[in-house]
Design an enzyme around this catalytic site. Structure first.
Site, mmCIF file in Angstrom:
data_model
loop_
_atom_site.group_PDB
_atom_site.id
_atom_site.type_symbol
_atom_site.label_atom_id
_atom_site.label_comp_id
_atom_site.label_asym_id
_atom_site.label_seq_id
_atom_site.Cartn_x
_atom_site.Cartn_y
_atom_site.Cartn_z
ATOM 1 N N ASP A 1 -8.385 -7.250 0.726
ATOM 2 C CA ASP A 1 -7.283 -7.707 1.928
ATOM 3 C C ASP A 1 -8.025 -7.095 3.158
ATOM 4 O O ASP A 1 -8.913 -6.167 2.969
ATOM 5 C CB ASP A 1 -6.113 -6.683 1.319
ATOM 6 C CG ASP A 1 -6.246 -5.061 1.773
ATOM 7 O OD1 ASP A 1 -6.821 -4.511 0.969
ATOM 8 O OD2 ASP A 1 -5.878 -4.956 2.885
ATOM 9 N N CYS B 1 -13.338 -27.501 6.586
ATOM 10 C CA CYS B 1 -11.887 -26.844 6.423
ATOM 11 C C CYS B 1 -10.769 -28.047 6.242
ATOM 12 O O CYS B 1 -10.843 -29.043 7.140
ATOM 13 C CB CYS B 1 -11.633 -25.810 7.256
ATOM 14 S SG CYS B 1 -10.010 -25.143 7.084
ATOM 15 N N HIS C 1 -6.153 -20.768 10.384
ATOM 16 C CA HIS C 1 -7.462 -21.214 9.860
ATOM 17 C C HIS C 1 -8.401 -19.889 9.021
ATOM 18 O O HIS C 1 -8.878 -20.350 8.014
ATOM 19 C CB HIS C 1 -8.289 -21.880 11.015
ATOM 20 C CG HIS C 1 -10.060 -21.770 10.485
ATOM 21 N ND1 HIS C 1 -10.447 -22.916 9.758
ATOM 22 C CD2 HIS C 1 -10.962 -21.164 10.906
ATOM 23 C CE1 HIS C 1 -11.744 -22.643 9.675
ATOM 24 N NE2 HIS C 1 -11.888 -21.619 10.189
ATOM 25 N N CYS D 1 -7.322 -27.035 6.709
ATOM 26 C CA CYS D 1 -6.166 -26.598 7.158
ATOM 27 C C CYS D 1 -5.571 -27.490 8.454
ATOM 28 O O CYS D 1 -6.367 -28.263 8.850
ATOM 29 C CB CYS D 1 -6.339 -24.911 7.569
ATOM 30 S SG CYS D 1 -6.975 -24.775 9.373
ATOM 31 N N CYS E 1 -7.654 -27.483 11.461
ATOM 32 C CA CYS E 1 -9.077 -28.216 11.544
ATOM 33 C C CYS E 1 -8.900 -29.705 11.187
ATOM 34 O O CYS E 1 -9.691 -30.681 11.788
ATOM 35 C CB CYS E 1 -9.830 -27.701 10.490
ATOM 36 S SG CYS E 1 -10.540 -25.910 10.794
ATOM 37 N N ASP F 1 0.821 -0.866 -0.020
ATOM 38 C CA ASP F 1 -0.008 -0.130 0.132
ATOM 39 C C ASP F 1 0.932 1.192 0.087
ATOM 40 O O ASP F 1 2.219 1.124 0.163
ATOM 41 C CB ASP F 1 -1.094 0.043 1.072
ATOM 42 C CG ASP F 1 -0.312 0.085 2.301
ATOM 43 O OD1 ASP F 1 0.991 0.334 2.745
ATOM 44 O OD2 ASP F 1 -0.961 0.140 3.362
HETATM 45 ZN ZN LIG Z 1 -9.314 -24.530 9.329
#
Ligand SMILES: [Zn+2]
Length: 403
Positions: free
Chosen positions: A296, A334, A365, A336, A339, A90
């Site tokens: 973002d 999920c 996550h 990830c 999870c 930015d």
């Molecule tokens: Zn997750």
């Protein structure tokens, strides 16, 4: 370089691919924010594992500490951060205009006090471009005058006009930096600089410029001012992308969506559209539905550090006592590390014991959730089911207030 291809559309929503010097970004795409040159609590390997393809870094923060010259001596921002993929910086405008009592705005630029040591500092359109050039990001943002979401029409007009004048100065400085770089590379004269492209730092221009400058549409919540801002920007150059700024600064969500709807039909269809500072799941899906390609926000990591997790059934507060004996995953849908490895009971324990791993796992996550959400939206746009998918997703997300 910087070519954007729209591969599919559904209503106003778009699925695209943006070719950047450090890689191709599939859109719609969520960009995690690495304020200090790091996405808080996550390593570059973590980010790669959860599918991040582009991150944002803050010019204001890197300018103050460690300074752009230090970053350049350490090999430029990509090497400094250990992130070989695309980076957007930015301009610092948002941060300096947030320093209400610590700054003084003039036509020349913004004088402000460093929040770190109180020292007097200065950012102008030229300096903001120079800092980003030295950092070496793929995408540099023009220095803009940011105003609060409920600003008066007069204030919005004033900021819009100044932002346009500053854009011309940003562009001129950017062009000069490009010419200087070319003149230092006699072997590279065969390449042509695009209107808004930076030549590669090393090697010939055959690979194309290595940085592009992106203007920011301002105008508050006034549709006619937003249109005037866009017209002024399009009249000032041929840009590789366009950003919508000055939203998510206190105005209502309805006003944000109305602004996107009014701009949508007049934005160049072949250029990516970046909505700045939006990162709650329902806002991301709403923005994608209105034609946004990139967004973002610090929300996923900030929320994660507070123990709040995004799931398809709405936000979950992992600190809540009801998770104490819960053997199930945080979000069953999920993929990830958090999870697929840990129970809600264990995550709650980490927060109760104030263990650092808890902050990392929920940040991981939440960023994965937004990246996967954008990818799911993309798949739905491509197969023509986006409208139904987004309606069902929103109904489920808002169905029950979790605690
Ligand atoms: Zn997750």
């Amino acid at each position: 370089m910087f070519e954007f291809a729209v591969e599919a559309t559904h209503g106003a929503a778009r699925a695209g691919r943006w070719t950047l010097p450090h890689g191709v970004v599939e859109t719609p795409c969520f960009m995690p924010v690495g304020t200090q040159g790091t996405v808080r609590a996550l390593s570059p390997r973590d980010l790669e594992a959860i599918g991040a393809r582009i991150v944002l870094a803050n010019t204001y923060h890197l300018f103050l500490r460690p300074g752009e010259e230090t970053v350049a001596k350490l090999g430029g921002l990509h090497r400094f951060m250990g992130w070989p993929h695309p980076i957007l910086t930015d301009s610092g405008g948002f941060q300096v205009f947030s320093l209400e009592s610590l700054r003084r705005v003039s036509e020349e630029g913004v004088e402000f006090r460093s929040h770190i040591d109180g020292s007097a500092r200065f950012l102008s359109p030229e300096r903001a471009v120079e800092v980003q050039w030295t950092l070496g990001s793929d995408i540099a943002m023009a220095f803009d005058h940011v105003i609060p979401g409920q600003a008066s029409r007069e204030a919005a007009q004033d900021a819009l006009d100044r932002t346009l004048r500053w854009l011309v100065r940003c562009k001129e400085r950017f062009a000069t930096l490009g010419q200087e770089a070319v003149s230092r590379q006699p072997s590279a004269i065969s390449g042509a600089l695009s209107d808004c492209g930076r030549p590669t730092a090393d090697g010939p221009l055959a690979d194309g410029p290595s940085q592009t400058l992106v203007p920011i549409i301002q105008g508050g919540t006034y549709a006619d001012l937003r249109r005037a801002s866009l017209e002024g920007i399009l009249g000032a150059g041929d840009w590789d992308a366009l950003a919508v700024g000055g939203l998510s600064v206190g105005e209502s969500k309805a006003a944000t969506f109305e602004t996107l709807e009014s701009l949508g039909p007049i934005l160049p269809a072949g250029r990516p559209r970046y909505l700045m500072g939006v990162g709650f799941p329902e806002d991301v899906v709403g923005a994608i539905a209105r034609g946004v390609d990139l967004a973002d926000c610090v929300a996923p990591t900030r929320m994660g550090r507070n123990g709040a997790a995004f799931t398809d059934d709405g936000p979950v507060n992992i600190r809540n006592a009801r998770h104490r004996d819960d053997p199930g995953p945080l979000d069953p849908g999920c993929d990830c590390e958090t999870c697929t490895t840990f129970s809600r009971g264990y995550l709650r324990h980490l927060f109760a014991a104030e263990e650092l791993l808890g902050l990392r796992l929920l940040s991981l996550h939440n960023v994965r959730y937004l990246i996967r959400l954008s990818a799911r939206a993309r798949a739905a746009i491509v197969d023509g089911s986006f409208e139904g998918w987004s309606r069902e997703w929103l109904a489920r997300y808002q169905a029950k207030e979790q605690a």
